[in-house]
Scaffold this motif. Structure first.
Motif, PDB file in Angstrom:
ATOM      1  N   TRP A  41       0.826  -1.207   0.000  1.00  0.00           N
ATOM      2  CA  TRP A  41       0.000   0.000   0.000  1.00  0.00           C
ATOM      3  C   TRP A  41       0.858   1.254   0.000  1.00  0.00           C
ATOM      4  N   ASP A  42       0.582   2.175  -0.903  1.00  0.00           N
ATOM      5  CA  ASP A  42       1.036   3.533  -0.676  1.00  0.00           C
ATOM      6  C   ASP A  42       0.246   4.055   0.520  1.00  0.00           C
ATOM      7  N   PHE A  43       0.772   5.064   1.195  1.00  0.00           N
ATOM      8  CA  PHE A  43       0.131   5.525   2.429  1.00  0.00           C
ATOM      9  C   PHE A  43      -0.817   6.692   2.192  1.00  0.00           C
ATOM     10  N   ASP A  44      -0.268   7.840   1.785  1.00  0.00           N
ATOM     11  CA  ASP A  44      -1.066   9.060   1.638  1.00  0.00           C
ATOM     12  C   ASP A  44      -1.883   8.982   0.354  1.00  0.00           C
ATOM     13  N   GLY A  45      -3.161   8.712   0.497  1.00  0.00           N
ATOM     14  CA  GLY A  45      -4.063   8.528  -0.647  1.00  0.00           C
ATOM     15  C   GLY A  45      -4.868   7.269  -0.466  1.00  0.00           C
ATOM     16  N   PRO A  46      -4.270   6.082  -0.694  1.00  0.00           N
ATOM     17  CA  PRO A  46      -5.031   4.838  -0.540  1.00  0.00           C
ATOM     18  C   PRO A  46      -5.443   4.533   0.894  1.00  0.00           C
ATOM     19  N   ILE A  47      -4.615   4.880   1.886  1.00  0.00           N
ATOM     20  CA  ILE A  47      -4.956   4.593   3.281  1.00  0.00           C
ATOM     21  C   ILE A  47      -5.604   5.786   3.960  1.00  0.00           C
ATOM     22  N   CYS A  48      -5.101   6.973   3.700  1.00  0.00           N
ATOM     23  CA  CYS A  48      -5.671   8.183   4.288  1.00  0.00           C
ATOM     24  C   CYS A  48      -5.286   9.391   3.448  1.00  0.00           C
ATOM     25  N   ALA A  49      -5.973  10.495   3.715  1.00  0.00           N
ATOM     26  CA  ALA A  49      -5.551  11.790   3.170  1.00  0.00           C
ATOM     27  C   ALA A  49      -4.760  12.469   4.276  1.00  0.00           C
ATOM     28  N   LEU A  50      -3.437  12.310   4.236  1.00  0.00           N
ATOM     29  CA  LEU A  50      -2.594  12.768   5.333  1.00  0.00           C
ATOM     30  C   LEU A  50      -2.729  14.264   5.575  1.00  0.00           C
ATOM     31  N   PHE A  51      -2.777  15.035   4.508  1.00  0.00           N
ATOM     32  CA  PHE A  51      -2.787  16.487   4.652  1.00  0.00           C
ATOM     33  C   PHE A  51      -4.187  17.086   4.495  1.00  0.00           C
ATOM     34  N   ALA A  52      -5.191  16.313   4.879  1.00  0.00           N
ATOM     35  CA  ALA A  52      -6.567  16.813   4.783  1.00  0.00           C
ATOM     36  C   ALA A  52      -6.781  18.043   5.650  1.00  0.00           C
ATOM     37  N   VAL A 143       3.344  -1.386   3.877  1.00  0.00           N
ATOM     38  CA  VAL A 143       3.250  -0.012   3.385  1.00  0.00           C
ATOM     39  C   VAL A 143       4.562   0.331   2.695  1.00  0.00           C
ATOM     40  N   ALA A 144       4.474   0.883   1.488  1.00  0.00           N
ATOM     41  CA  ALA A 144       5.639   1.336   0.733  1.00  0.00           C
ATOM     42  C   ALA A 144       5.373   2.786   0.328  1.00  0.00           C
ATOM     43  N   THR A 145       6.026   3.725   1.004  1.00  0.00           N
ATOM     44  CA  THR A 145       5.646   5.125   0.887  1.00  0.00           C
ATOM     45  C   THR A 145       6.846   6.055   0.870  1.00  0.00           C
ATOM     46  N   ASN A 146       6.637   7.261   0.378  1.00  0.00           N
ATOM     47  CA  ASN A 146       7.645   8.315   0.455  1.00  0.00           C
ATOM     48  C   ASN A 146       7.525   9.113   1.750  1.00  0.00           C
ATOM     49  N   ASN A 147       6.515   8.846   2.544  1.00  0.00           N
ATOM     50  CA  ASN A 147       6.371   9.523   3.833  1.00  0.00           C
ATOM     51  C   ASN A 147       7.278   8.880   4.872  1.00  0.00           C
ATOM     52  N   SER A 148       7.466   9.562   5.978  1.00  0.00           N
ATOM     53  CA  SER A 148       8.271   9.018   7.056  1.00  0.00           C
ATOM     54  C   SER A 148       7.596   7.785   7.653  1.00  0.00           C
ATOM     55  N   PRO A 149       8.352   6.715   7.919  1.00  0.00           N
ATOM     56  CA  PRO A 149       7.747   5.554   8.565  1.00  0.00           C
ATOM     57  C   PRO A 149       7.202   5.877   9.956  1.00  0.00           C
ATOM     58  N   ALA A 200       2.434 -10.250  -5.710  1.00  0.00           N
ATOM     59  CA  ALA A 200       2.061  -9.057  -4.958  1.00  0.00           C
ATOM     60  C   ALA A 200       1.136  -8.167  -5.776  1.00  0.00           C
ATOM     61  N   LEU A 201       0.589  -7.154  -5.104  1.00  0.00           N
ATOM     62  CA  LEU A 201      -0.229  -6.134  -5.746  1.00  0.00           C
ATOM     63  C   LEU A 201       0.092  -4.811  -5.060  1.00  0.00           C
ATOM     64  N   MET A 202       0.395  -3.788  -5.864  1.00  0.00           N
ATOM     65  CA  MET A 202       0.657  -2.461  -5.320  1.00  0.00           C
ATOM     66  C   MET A 202      -0.575  -1.588  -5.504  1.00  0.00           C
ATOM     67  N   ILE A 203      -1.029  -0.944  -4.424  1.00  0.00           N
ATOM     68  CA  ILE A 203      -2.139   0.002  -4.506  1.00  0.00           C
ATOM     69  C   ILE A 203      -1.565   1.401  -4.335  1.00  0.00           C
ATOM     70  N   GLY A 204      -1.681   2.217  -5.368  1.00  0.00           N
ATOM     71  CA  GLY A 204      -1.129   3.564  -5.321  1.00  0.00           C
ATOM     72  C   GLY A 204      -2.006   4.548  -6.055  1.00  0.00           C
ATOM     73  N   ASP A 205      -1.727   5.827  -5.829  1.00  0.00           N
ATOM     74  CA  ASP A 205      -2.586   6.850  -6.441  1.00  0.00           C
ATOM     75  C   ASP A 205      -1.814   7.897  -7.232  1.00  0.00           C
ATOM     76  N   THR A 206      -0.525   7.676  -7.464  1.00  0.00           N
ATOM     77  CA  THR A 206       0.259   8.646  -8.226  1.00  0.00           C
ATOM     78  C   THR A 206       1.041   7.946  -9.325  1.00  0.00           C
TER      79      THR A 206
END
Length: 256
Positions: A41-52, A143-149, A200-206
């Motif tokens: 999972w990407d984090f910001d987008g598929p799991i939550c809107a981090l900067f909402a 989770v595979a993300t560009n955000n801080s773990p 595997a399957l990657m879920i991402g939004d970018t």
């Protein structure tokens, strides 16, 4: 490429899809979901809107102003200063001063702002039950993300989801050249879980998520909460895209 930190739309509950539309989506999703023993999972987008509730654009402006306050206005191009994307600012400085104390300080400041944003983050509709259901039917999640773990761990704990992923959270490191679209975080996840990319399957939004998945050899499911995001994904080459996680959840519940 757009970054994980550009998610600013509120993750409000979408209007229910027409049953025939959902059934059509489920048919398209059936094969990739059935093959997925590991879900990245990407984090910001598929799991939550981090900067909402805490603007990523404001964070980027603050980083630029911090640099300018130290007489480093010329370190960024005009386009980089106006990008309103914290990761663009961070990567630009890292390209010019890789591994420097300046880059370390900028990364710490971005992590601090991401942690502040976590308390106001909005869960992506259907993400929480989908994560729990996928875990219940035996898939392993990462989770595979560009955000801080640190940010990911804090958010997952706040939602009672940490056990669904632990210990597989792979986020930003000091090696900023490894941010997506580089496949580094995906490869770390696959190696740690002993999983073949095809399983595997990657879920991402970018587009950067899609490119990273392509390079890693991982099938990709795009999540696009609006038409603009869908166009960016399709222009990048993504084919399987959903506007809601609801059909994935319904598919899994039907298989349970």
């Amino acid at each position: 490429m757009t970054s994980d930190t550009t998610q600013t739309e509120l993750a409000t509950e979408p209007a229910a899809e027409d049953d025939s539309v959902i059934d059509s989506m489920i048919d398209e999703l059936r094969e990739p979901v059935a093959r997925a023993h590991v879900v990245l999972w990407d984090f910001d987008g598929p799991i939550c809107a981090l900067f909402a509730g805490h603007s990523a654009q404001r964070v980027a402006i603050d980083l630029v102003e911090w640099l300018e306050g130290r007489g480093l206005h010329g370190l960024l191009t005009e386009a980089e200063r106006e990008s309103l994307d914290p990761h663009v600012v961070l990567r630009a400085v890292d390209r010019r001063h890789p591994g420097s104390d300046l880059v370390d300080e900028l990364e710490k400041r971005l992590t601090h702002e991401e942690l502040r944003a976590t308390g106001l983050a909005m869960p992506t509709p259907y993400a929480d039950p989908l994560i729990r259901t996928w875990t219940a039917v035996g898939a392993r999640l990462a989770v595979a993300t560009n955000n801080s773990p640190l940010v990911v761990h804090q958010y997952l704990a706040s939602r009672g989801l940490a056990s669904c992923f632990a210990p597989h959270v792979y986020g930003r490191t000091r090696e900023l050249s490894h941010l997506k679209p580089h496949p580094h975080c995906l490869n770390r996840a696959l190696n740690a879980m002993g999983a073949a990319p095809s399983s595997a399957l990657m879920i991402g939004d970018t587009p950067s998520d899609y490119v990273a998945a392509q390079v890693a050899g991982v099938p990709f499911l795009g999540y696009a909460r609006n038409a603009d995001k869908e166009k960016l994904l399709r222009d990048a080459g993504a084919e399987t895209i959903v506007g809601s996680l609801e059909p994935v959840l319904k598919l899994l519940r039907g298989q349970a």
